[in-house]
Scaffold this motif. Structure first.
Motif, short mmCIF file in Angstrom:
data_model
loop_
_atom_site.label_atom_id
_atom_site.label_comp_id
_atom_site.label_asym_id
_atom_site.label_seq_id
_atom_site.Cartn_x
_atom_site.Cartn_y
_atom_site.Cartn_z
N PRO A 33 9.94 -3.59 0.84
CA PRO A 33 9.76 -3.00 2.16
C PRO A 33 9.66 -1.48 2.03
O PRO A 33 10.18 -0.89 1.09
CB PRO A 33 11.03 -3.39 2.91
N THR A 60 2.50 4.07 -2.57
CA THR A 60 2.94 3.01 -3.48
C THR A 60 3.23 3.63 -4.84
O THR A 60 2.39 4.34 -5.38
CB THR A 60 1.84 1.96 -3.64
N ASN A 73 7.32 0.95 -2.23
CA ASN A 73 6.49 1.66 -1.27
C ASN A 73 7.39 2.66 -0.55
O ASN A 73 8.36 2.27 0.08
CB ASN A 73 5.86 0.69 -0.30
N GLU A 76 4.58 -4.63 8.17
CA GLU A 76 5.73 -4.07 8.86
C GLU A 76 5.38 -3.31 10.14
O GLU A 76 6.17 -3.23 11.06
CB GLU A 76 6.50 -3.14 7.91
N THR A 100 -0.11 -1.28 -2.91
CA THR A 100 0.35 -2.22 -1.90
C THR A 100 0.72 -1.53 -0.59
O THR A 100 1.29 -2.15 0.29
CB THR A 100 1.59 -2.98 -2.40
N ARG A 106 1.84 -3.36 3.05
CA ARG A 106 3.14 -3.22 3.72
C ARG A 106 2.94 -2.69 5.14
O ARG A 106 3.65 -3.09 6.06
CB ARG A 106 4.05 -2.27 2.94
#
Ligand code: SF4
Ligand code: SF4
Lengths: 457, 352
Positions: free
Chosen positions: A27, A301, A312, A188, A180, A184
């Motif tokens: 996360p 990232t 991240n 999120e 990534t 994310r």
């Protein structure tokens, strides 16, 4: 998770190993405030900014510290409270050296900025804002494309009477290995992203929205489609699963995959009525318009085998690579290459005091083994004319001919083979069995060409 | 810390692929054919293959020393040239001739052009042309494989072989001519001239498939070559374009002739399976260095090779045309490349 198979794709390309496992399930983590940041005055395509602050001047979070009057440009803001220490030449990941502002952070009143994604939900109506207001906020917030090139966002979304926009494409491909951060963001911050997308569409006056996501990210495809479904009737907006292939997230490839249209060589997407925005940029649009925050932080990232704590991170723009490395637990013994960006298109940096910019979505740390296997152990031979680079080139060029023309200093011949149409994606070098640095030669050719043009005036 | 960090242009990763790997793959693909050659021609094959390969390697090594270039034996291309050349020689070739031919392939056809990647002509084919021109009868003397008649040719095929053999003997009525007529393609040629029964020639399809007919070392077993070809296609070492183009063009060419007068010309299957057609389609025409770069160019090249082979076989005087077909198309490759200049995906840029 049910398998989702994307059908849409483009011809050519390559399949580098994805290596997303490092940061996929981490996360977003808010990084601590560094003691000092260096903010480059040229972080985007277009005119560099002029500094608006002087040495020893105090600055606050969000204060404009650099600006330019040019149409294609974006202002720059301070991400922290502090004092200007110096305005000097600083290392830039791409163009070598450029002017930048060094700010010392105040020891006290500096808490790390938190993401604002919690403020977005279902009940959001983009028509509360006029298109002019949206464009204004985007310009003032200094937004640029956060996926790579860094083209000022306001210029992209502002309606242009000569080139009417018909489709807005949202780039959630993230085709580069290792990276990534966009994934994310989609997982999120999905409400914030959707809000940004709708604002951008409203500002640009387009009704058709397509969100392209590669099929190696089924969770992202699902969560974005579910969110759109929850919103009910908000117009022609669709998620398009795409085949996982590099460079699916290249602007021209994305348009080809989703719309089946080709952007003419040497032109930009607006010429065929398309506007492409990256998901992180959309999130930033929402933040800028609704909360009024300028672009001072972004998700980066940190990935690869040679870093202790990949993940991240939500960091201030201007944070130095070395500070972020320290925050992530330092490099491992075997680190051999630090890349700003992903391994296909990123820039290897030698100076770890290079700061992060608005466009740096990733830092990739490769180990000695990975680097030597890819670059040094393999023998470079003469081109065996196997044609692999031609098949892989998504722009349908003849990479080996261009590269060899540059190598033997025949710039005219290189141009004859459409040197300038190359998007520097790196597919040709990646597939070449002779391990020739084709992309490297082509980049050199472009620089030589630009110099020659300059000399001619 | 800093001193350990390296920089180089993107991309920073690369596919697990190398020139050595590509060449090595082709060599692996030739293993079934090597085995077949050794099986059918016994020690004759071993000696010829070994001579060619060693001679090629030695020539490459010496050339590199003279040119003051790093040793390039590691890319395996010299070994491959040696193998291909050996495969296109008759098993009875004297070893000194094989050695000279191999040296010609590397020194004249490859190194004088600038080494790997710069040669215009396929070195093995160029060397074979040189040998055909200078050695004459040595290059067209075929022996009957050691195993013929024992293992693979039973029943009808054996009868056909016997009949053709008898015909040949009758035809020339002296031993030497009978020997030179021992390849299936030569029978096809004499059938074309009305001297042999084409039905018997057509029955040769099965023995040519499994192997055991007269011919060059690498030509005897279609099965072995197909295994190798399929391996290359699966490994994506070669793309399917050139083999497909060669075979389709050749089949179409001979198909027309066959349809017009089936009692004069052998059927397409016979022509695809006999002589150097398959080794040409999978291993010689696909030599990347001397074939065009673009897919479109590959199609043109392949069709050209296939059609020329059949043109020489059916209309020309020679029974076999692979060598000249490949050399002619090699010479045209730069032209093909120029004609098939790729257009960028987005069309011609309006500003240069
Ligand atoms: S020539 Fe340019 S566009 Fe084509 S594969 Fe190479 S780097 Fe990519
Ligand atoms: S991939 Fe490499 S060896 Fe093959 S044609 Fe292109 S440059 Fe030559």
């Amino acid at each position: 998770m049910a398998e989702i198979r994307g059908k849409c794709t483009f011809p050519g390309g390559a399949h580098p190993p994805e290596n997303k496992q490092f940061g996929e399930n981490c996360p977003v983590e808010v990084a601590t405030v560094p003691k000092q940041v260096s903010i480059l005055l040229s972080q985007h395509i277009g005119a560099p900014c002029e500094p608006l602050v002087a040495k020893r001047e105090a600055v606050t979070v969000g204060q404009v510290i650099g600006q330019s009057d040019a149409f294609v440009s974006a202002p720059i803001h301070s991400p922290i409270n502090g004092t200007v220490k110096d305005i000097a030449l600083l290392p830039h990941p791409v163009i070598g050296r450029t002017m930048g502002i060094i700010i010392d952070a105040d020891a006290e009143n500096n808490t790390p900025k938190q993401p604002v994604n919690a403020r977005f939900d279902k009940d959001f109506n983009p028509t509360d804002f006029t298109p002019e207001k949206i464009c204004m906020s985007v310009r003032q917030a200094g937004l640029v494309g956060m996926g790579g090139a860094g083209f000022p966002t306001q210029v992209k979304i502002e309606p242009n009477p000569r080139l009417e926009k018909k489709v807005l494409i949202i780039n959630g491909c993230e085709c580069e290995p290792f990276i990534t951060c966009d994934y994310r963001v989609m997982l999120e911050w999905v409400w914030q992203v959707i809000a940004g997308i709708r604002l951008a569409a409203h500002a640009a006056g387009v009704n058709k929205i397509r969100i392209g996501i590669e099929d190696n990210k089924p969770e992202a495809i699902k969560i974005v489609s579910d969110t759109i479904e929850q919103l009910g009737n908000i117009g022609d907006i669709q998620v398009v699963p795409l085949k996982t292939k590099y460079p699916q997230g290249g602007e021209r490839q994305l348009i080809k995959s989703i719309l089946g249209k080709t952007v003419p060589t040497g032109s930009i997407p607006p010429t065929i009525g398309v506007c492409v925005l990256n998901v992180a940029t959309c999130a930033a649009i929402a933040e800028a318009v609704i909360v009024g925050n300028p672009l001072t932080h972004r998700i980066v990232t940190v990935s690869g085998c040679a870093i202790s704590k990949p993940g991240n991170y939500y960091v201030p723009i201007g944070m130095r690579v070395e500070d972020l490395i320290e925050y992530c637990g330092g490099l491992t013994e075997t680190a051999a290459k630090v890349i700003m960006g992903g391994p296909m298109m990123g820039f290897a940096i030698a100076d770890l005091s290079t700061p992060l910019t608005k466009t740096s979505g990733a830092l990739t740390f490769l180990t000695k083994a990975a680097v030597t296997r890819a670059k040094y152990e393999k023998q470079v031979t003469a081109c065996i004319r196997c044609g692999r680079c031609l098949t892989a080139c998504p722009e349908h060029l003849n990479p080996t001919k261009i590269a060899h023309a540059v190598k033997y200093n025949k710039l005219d011949l290189a141009k004859d083979y459409y040197l300038s149409a190359c998007m520097e994606c790196g597919c040709c070098s990646f597939v070449c069995p002779a391990n020739i640095e084709i992309t490297g030669y082509i980049k050199t050719g472009k620089i030589l060409d630009a110099r020659a043009k300059k000399r001619l005036g | 810390m800093l001193s350990k960090i390296t920089v180089s242009p993107a991309p920073h990763i690369s596919q697990d692929l190398s020139t050595r790997g590509v060449m090595g793959d082709v060599i692996i693909a030739l293993v079934p054919a090597i085995a077949a050659a050794v099986w059918f021609f016994r020690f004759q094959a071993v000696w010829v293959i070994a001579t060619c390969v060693l001679s090629c390697m030695a020539s490459e090594w010496i050339c590199n020393i003279i040119r003051k270039k790093p040793n390039s034996l590691g890319d395996l291309s010299a070994i491959l040239t040696g193998l291909i050349l050996a495969f296109s020689l008759p098993p009875t070739i004297p070893l000194w001739a094989a050695a000279i031919g191999s040296a010609f392939a590397i020194v004249i056809a490859k190194m004088l052009f600038g080494g790997l990647g710069c040669n215009v002509f396929n070195p093995a084919m160029a060397a074979r042309a040189f040998m055909a021109a200078s050695l004459g009868a040595l290059m067209t003397t075929w022996t009957v494989p050691a195993t013929m008649g024992e293992v693979h040719c039973k029943g009808q095929e054996a009868n056909a072989l016997a009949a053709i053999h008898a015909e040949n003997t009758y035809d020339g009525s002296n031993g030497e001519i009978a020997l030179t007529q021992a390849t299936p393609l030569a029978w096809a040629k004499s059938a074309q001239k009305g001297k042999a029964d084409v039905q018997l020639v057509n029955q040769m399809v099965k023995p040519t498939f499994y192997g055991g007919v007269g011919g060059c070392l690498g030509e005897t077993s279609v099965l072995a070559l197909l295994i190798g070809g399929v391996y290359l296609l699966i490994r994506k070492t070669i793309s399917f374009h050139i083999p497909a183009a060669v075979l389709i063009a050749a089949a179409a060419f001979v198909g027309i002739f066959y349809l017009i007068s089936p009692d004069k010309y052998a059927n397409p299957a016979f022509h695809l399976f006999s002589g150097g057609m398959l080794i040409c389609a999978f291993f010689i025409a696909t030599d990347p260095v001397t074939a065009p770069l673009s897919v479109k160019g590959m199609w043109i090249f392949g069709v050209g090779v296939g059609a020329l082979v059949m043109l020489i076989r059916l209309i020309g005087e020679l029974p076999e045309g692979v060598m000249y077909a490949v050399l002619i198309m090699n010479a045209l490759t730069p032209l093909i490349d120029r004609a098939c200049k790729l257009m960028p995906a987005g069309g011609k840029p309006n500003v240069s």
